[in-house]
Structures are given as C-alpha cells and as structure tokens.
Design an enzyme around this catalytic site. Sequence first.
Site: not given
Ligand code: PAF
Length: 286
Positions: A35, A38-42, A155, A189, A192
């Site tokens: 979503m 973006l941070h180092e986790g992404h 998550d 990370l 939020r």
């Molecule tokens: O983890 C997230 O950023 C969101 O829940 C996802 C998987 C991109 C779905 O919108």
Amino acid sequence: MAESPLTIVRTVAEMRRHVADWHRAGQRVALVPTMGALHEGHLSLVRAGQARAQRVIATIFVNPTQFGPSEDFTAYPRGEGADAAKLAQVGADLLFAPGVAEMYPKGFATTIHVAGLTDGLCAPFRPGHFDGVATVVSKLLSQAQADIALFGEKDYQQLQVIKRMARDLDLPVEIVGVPTVRDADGVALSSRNAYLSAEERRIVPALPRLLREIAARLARNEAAPRDEVARGRAVLLNAGFTSVDYVDVTDAESLKPLDRIEGPARVLAAAWLGKTRLIDNMPVGV
Ligand code: PAF
C-alpha cells in the site's frame, strides 16, 4: 549507484502485456503487493522476489475496502514519487499503481471471505478487514499472473489468510512469507510507525521484547501459553501502551489458540499507543 529503469503502469492490461512478454522470454515473475509508504521491510520483499525470479512487479494501492469507517484510510501515508525512487534503486522492474476505478469498477460486487482464520486475533477488532485484504489480493494475483507473490511475516494473520485463499481457489501462484525487518531496537518496520511521537516510539520496543521473551519461555517449557498471555497484557500496559487488543499464542498455521505447545506455534500481539495500533509476532522455538 545507477538506478534501473522503473516502468509505471496504471491498468491491468498494461501490466499483463509486460508479464506476457517476460513469460514468453522464459522469465519467472514475482509480485510484491503493497500500500506504498515503502520502507526497508517492503524492499526486502522485492529483494526476496529478485532471488527467486528474473522480474519483480511491485504494486501500490491503498485499498479502501480493508479499512473500517473509523480507521486511517484518508490519513494513510502516501507518496508515489518517493516510493517509485526506492523501487528503482532496489531494481524492481515494474510498478503497478492503479486508481480505485481500475480495481473496483462500477458494479463491483464480489467479496472473498476466508473462514476460520479470520475469527480471532485482529479480526474482531477490524471487522471486514480480512475480507478486503483477501478480495484485493485475489484480484492482484489474478491480474498480474505472476509465478510467486511475497508478503511480510509482520502481518502474520494476513499471510496465513492469503496462503489459505490461494490454496482454496487453486490460484497458480506460490505465496512466500518473508521474515520481518526490524530496527536495531527490535521494533518491526511498519508504515504506521510514522504516526508515533518520539515519546511513543521510546515505548514500542517493549512489544518485541515481550514477544521474544514469551516465545523463549514457551520453547523452554517454562510457562503455559494462557499464563503468558495474561502476563503479557499486564507487561504492555505497565510499559506505557494505552490499551491491548490481544496477546495470544496460536498454532502457526491454523491460528487456533493453544493451551500447550506441541508443534509450530506463534506468539502474536496488537496494542495501541495513543492513536496508533501496532502489531507484531514471533515464532515459538525457532
Ligand atoms: O500488507 C499490505 O500492505 C496490504 O494489506 C496488501 C497485502 C497490499 C493488500 O492491500
């Protein structure tokens, strides 16, 4: 460091053209749904994708259907320019950043509900959240037709819901969970974390510290899950958390609460610091 060219597309048709070209060339394609903010986790998801496939698509879509009416959809941090620069730097190949009308055209009427896994943990506190996640992720998977898709273990409930959904719907994609990236003080990370004041940020390390301690005590058979859950709540409140949604110890796959550790298990928690809800989890005995 030279940045790789990052193509940005906004329609499913454009994304599919790229994927079809790559598949024709015999290349594997990885998908990293996000979503944004973006941070180092992404970026670790992108790197994990690059280790398993020749091409990586990141998606950015702040999905309205996974936010409750009193949640932070409008305030959710957005910044496509900065996100695209990070993706280019890490060498992602394509950014799919659709608008709401592309994802939910007029008349859209389908919801995916994964039963059981969405009964406990975050679900009662975020009604409809996992239906929104399962629905948008099933769309992204079918839109991209990638070979693998990567999601963070941060998550953890979401990851299990997505794995179950992909299995149940026979989606031809491998779902890969990637370990949580943490700051030096152990804090996971999260986009939020940007909401936290300096004072609140000082309190957060108590959460991963607690989870690590519970996981270690359970692995050494020093405590019973139900006692640790009750103690964990008190520890978080004493540390300065405003309120605790849950601390729980569950089976690692079914997410059913456990009274005894007999196989792979997970300790998970969600707690509030002021207006910010934080979640975290750790494996037991690994
Ligand atoms: O983890 C997230 O950023 C969101 O829940 C996802 C998987 C991109 C779905 O919108």
